[in-house]
Design an enzyme around this catalytic site. Sequence first.
Site, PDB file in Angstrom:
ATOM      1  CD  GLU A   1      -2.907  -0.347   2.403  1.00  0.00           C
ATOM      2  OE1 GLU A   1      -2.969   0.577   3.141  1.00  0.00           O
ATOM      3  OE2 GLU A   1      -4.010  -1.545   2.725  1.00  0.00           O
TER       4      GLU A   1
ATOM      5  CG  ASP B   1      -3.641   9.312   7.071  1.00  0.00           C
ATOM      6  OD1 ASP B   1      -4.211   8.113   7.159  1.00  0.00           O
ATOM      7  OD2 ASP B   1      -3.268   9.827   6.222  1.00  0.00           O
TER       8      ASP B   1
END
Length: 265
Positions: free
Chosen positions: A49, A60
């Site tokens: 990824e 995030d």
Amino acid sequence: MSRIDDTFARLSETGGKAFVAYMMGCDPDFDTSLQIMRGLPGAGVDIIELGMPFTDPMADGATIQAAGQRALAAGGSVSRVLDMVRAFRRDDDATPIVLMGYYNPIYARQGGVDRFITEAVEAGVDGLIVVDLPPEEDAELCLPAREAGLNFIRLATPTTDDRRLPAVVRNTSGFVYYVSVTGITGGPAANAAEVAPEVARIRAAAKLPVVVGFGISTPEAAQAVAGVADGCVVGSAIVKLIGEGRPVPEILSFVADLAQGAHSA
């Protein structure tokens, strides 16, 4: 079948689990990031990824936000991440690559969605995870990407109930990414006992492999979580070492330990 489909088909023949490693593209710089990326398959990573840096990454935590800022400061962008994929593909045509990020830098880029999809396919990208694009907007990117041969991977969370789940998985392909904890990346540890029934529920609805991420930072946790799913993802723990400026061999050794944990499930 895509490289992602091939990977899960190969693993399922032996009851194996997928180990997915996340890293931010161009963190801390293009060359170091590419060196790490090239070393991941040898460390046991089944799927890579690769994060696309963005100024406002709402899903995030601090560790990956900082990685994005480092990447942007080093000239990182969607275009440079695609350059990384092209460079990687010169030596590795087998390992699946999933780009993970947000819709804005894709949409706002010159040429927009159409150019992004064309360049992603040509570069050798296999799948996309776009965390802020809901199923109601599938026509924007998901459907064109799938028509071009890319897998479009969606996130399911602990709050994705049975009413919402069919919409989430309807146009998903490759695998479903189950977020084990509510919140942002780098949060509390995943609990395999709590994850197991959710994985079974999602797998039944999607008829796809389910990979679990968020809250996995040790080989033991990777083993426990992969044991109740089709694989696991580790991101923040790897990105943390990159942010600390650890030598590339040390980073890859840590990744190898995580991969061994997942593969021993």
